[in-house]
Design an enzyme around this catalytic site. Structure first.
Site, PDB file in Angstrom:
ATOM      1  N   SER A 294       0.846  -1.191   0.000  1.00  0.00           N
ATOM      2  CA  SER A 294       0.000   0.000   0.000  1.00  0.00           C
ATOM      3  C   SER A 294       0.881   1.241   0.000  1.00  0.00           C
ATOM      4  CB  SER A 294      -0.883   0.017   1.248  1.00  0.00           C
ATOM      5  OG  SER A 294      -1.358   1.326   1.463  1.00  0.00           O
TER       6      SER A 294
ATOM      7  N   HIS B 126      -1.169  -1.536  -4.169  1.00  0.00           N
ATOM      8  CA  HIS B 126      -2.457  -1.326  -3.498  1.00  0.00           C
ATOM      9  C   HIS B 126      -2.714   0.166  -3.300  1.00  0.00           C
ATOM     10  CE1 HIS B 126      -5.650  -2.769  -0.694  1.00  0.00           C
ATOM     11  NE2 HIS B 126      -5.321  -1.723   0.066  1.00  0.00           N
TER      12      HIS B 126
ATOM     13  N   ASP C 101      -5.124   2.951  -1.796  1.00  0.00           N
ATOM     14  CA  ASP C 101      -6.193   3.167  -0.817  1.00  0.00           C
ATOM     15  C   ASP C 101      -6.951   4.449  -1.141  1.00  0.00           C
ATOM     16  OD1 ASP C 101      -6.047   0.950   1.091  1.00  0.00           O
ATOM     17  OD2 ASP C 101      -4.019   1.696   1.492  1.00  0.00           O
TER      18      ASP C 101
ATOM     19  N   MET D 144      -9.867   6.828  -0.264  1.00  0.00           N
ATOM     20  CA  MET D 144     -10.737   7.152   0.883  1.00  0.00           C
ATOM     21  C   MET D 144     -11.419   8.482   0.620  1.00  0.00           C
ATOM     22  SD  MET D 144      -8.276   6.226   4.082  1.00  0.00           S
ATOM     23  CE  MET D 144      -7.171   4.787   4.046  1.00  0.00           C
TER      24      MET D 144
ATOM     25  N   HIS E 210      -8.377  -0.172  -3.644  1.00  0.00           N
ATOM     26  CA  HIS E 210      -9.205  -0.509  -2.478  1.00  0.00           C
ATOM     27  C   HIS E 210     -10.085   0.707  -2.202  1.00  0.00           C
ATOM     28  CE1 HIS E 210      -9.265  -1.398   2.160  1.00  0.00           C
ATOM     29  NE2 HIS E 210     -10.444  -1.559   1.595  1.00  0.00           N
TER      30      HIS E 210
ATOM     31  N   MET F 199     -12.503   2.723  -0.298  1.00  0.00           N
ATOM     32  CA  MET F 199     -13.159   2.939   1.000  1.00  0.00           C
ATOM     33  C   MET F 199     -14.002   4.196   0.841  1.00  0.00           C
ATOM     34  SD  MET F 199      -9.876   1.928   3.289  1.00  0.00           S
ATOM     35  CE  MET F 199      -8.795   2.183   1.878  1.00  0.00           C
TER      36      MET F 199
ATOM     37  N   MET G 134     -10.503  -7.272   6.194  1.00  0.00           N
ATOM     38  CA  MET G 134      -9.729  -6.213   6.863  1.00  0.00           C
ATOM     39  C   MET G 134      -9.239  -6.715   8.220  1.00  0.00           C
ATOM     40  SD  MET G 134      -9.568  -3.672   4.794  1.00  0.00           S
ATOM     41  CE  MET G 134      -8.709  -2.553   5.923  1.00  0.00           C
TER      42      MET G 134
ATOM     43  N   ASP H 141      -5.621  -7.078   4.949  1.00  0.00           N
ATOM     44  CA  ASP H 141      -5.131  -5.693   4.851  1.00  0.00           C
ATOM     45  C   ASP H 141      -5.180  -5.054   6.228  1.00  0.00           C
ATOM     46  OD1 ASP H 141      -4.557  -3.068   4.193  1.00  0.00           O
ATOM     47  OD2 ASP H 141      -6.345  -2.771   2.940  1.00  0.00           O
TER      48      ASP H 141
HETATM   49  C1  DX5 Z   1      -6.186   0.923   5.874  1.00  0.00           C
HETATM   50  C2  DX5 Z   1      -5.734   0.624   4.480  1.00  0.00           C
HETATM   51  C3  DX5 Z   1      -4.516  -0.199   4.416  1.00  0.00           C
HETATM   52  C4  DX5 Z   1      -3.308   0.445   5.027  1.00  0.00           C
HETATM   53  C5  DX5 Z   1      -2.342  -0.612   5.435  1.00  0.00           C
HETATM   54  O1  DX5 Z   1      -7.441   1.506   5.834  1.00  0.00           O
HETATM   55  O2  DX5 Z   1      -6.750  -0.059   3.765  1.00  0.00           O
HETATM   56  O3  DX5 Z   1      -4.254  -0.603   3.083  1.00  0.00           O
HETATM   57  O4  DX5 Z   1      -2.644   1.323   4.167  1.00  0.00           O
HETATM   58  O5  DX5 Z   1      -1.312  -0.018   6.127  1.00  0.00           O
HETATM   59  P1  DX5 Z   1      -0.483  -0.851   7.205  1.00  0.00           P
HETATM   60  O6  DX5 Z   1       0.154  -1.981   6.491  1.00  0.00           O
HETATM   61  O7  DX5 Z   1       0.494   0.148   7.723  1.00  0.00           O
HETATM   62  O8  DX5 Z   1      -1.442  -1.321   8.257  1.00  0.00           O
HETATM   63 ZN    ZN Z   2      -6.204  -0.977   1.844  1.00  0.00          ZN
END
Ligand code: DX5
Ligand code: ZN
Length: 214
Positions: free
Chosen positions: A6, A29, A31, A33, A62, A64, A132, A169
């Protein structure tokens, strides 16, 4: 065993250069958001489109975000795999179908408080299930080992089908990856573990070895 780093904890002002540091990623990956589905805001489709143009590595978005019914098919135009949250979806089955129709792999994700049981029928329609192992929203949180029962149950439902990946994740590191692999995960997101390492690409290899060695 696939490692999907990520970039959430990478230097977001130098994204292309950061992605160049992880050439052995199985997928990168991303993220996404929206500040609504989760209490944090990262980047949207314009940035994902620019990332697509800057790397040939497979991309794993991903989402969110709210309204994945609208957005997931749009992201599918730019990435290789799109994951949306069932908690935000109106018609998860239709989303999986429309993502696949656009040529991307389609996946659904479950927050820690969401059971797999209501979604058993979705599994054969998906290319990946994401369990998750932290509350989504932020990198650098602790791995929730109590999610392993859900990982085990999902592995039982997927069985030996190698075309359906089982991803975890959140909090994945050299200390926790073998726990998730033993429970049946085969695809691992790692954010801070990779980008806090002095050699991120070497960390990918170490994580992969640990996942194989459980
Ligand atoms: C959290 C994300 C993850 C996050 C993982 O909401 O979906 O992908 O970046 O980061 P680490 O590996 O640091 O937990
Ligand atoms: Zn993620």
């Amino acid at each position: 065993m696939r490692i999907t780093p990520s970039i959430l904890n990478a230097d977001l002002a130098r994204l292309a250069a950061e992605i160049d540091r992880i050439p052995s990623s199985d997928m990168v990956h991303l993220d996404v958001m929206d500040g609504h589905f989760v209490p944090n805001l990262t980047f949207g489709i314009a940035v994902v489109e620019s990332i697509r143009a800057s790397t040939s590595l497979p991309l794993d978005a991903h989402l969110m975000i709210e309204d994945p019914d609208l957005w997931a098919p749009r992201y599918a135009e730019f990435v290789d795999s799109v994951t949306f949250h069932v908690e935000a979806a109106r018609d998860p089955s239709a989303i999986l179908k429309s993502v696949r129709q656009r040529g991307a792999r389609a996946a659904f994700a479950l927050k820690p408080g969401t059971s797999i049981e209501p979604y058993v029928d979705l599994i054969p329609q998906a290319d990946m299930v994401l369990i998750m192992t932290v509350e989504p929203g932020f990198g650098g949180q602790s791995f929730m080992q109590d999610m392993m029962e859900k990982v085990r149950r999902t592995r039982e439902l997927i069985g030996g089908d190698k075309n359906i990946y089982l991803q975890v994740d959140g909090g994945v590191s050299l200390d926790t990856i073998a726990i998730a692999a033993e429970a049946g995960a085969d695809t691992f997101v790692a954010g801070s573990a990779v980008f806090k390492a002095s050699d991120p690409d070497a960390m990918i290899a170490q994580l992969r070895n640990k996942a194989h060695s459980y």
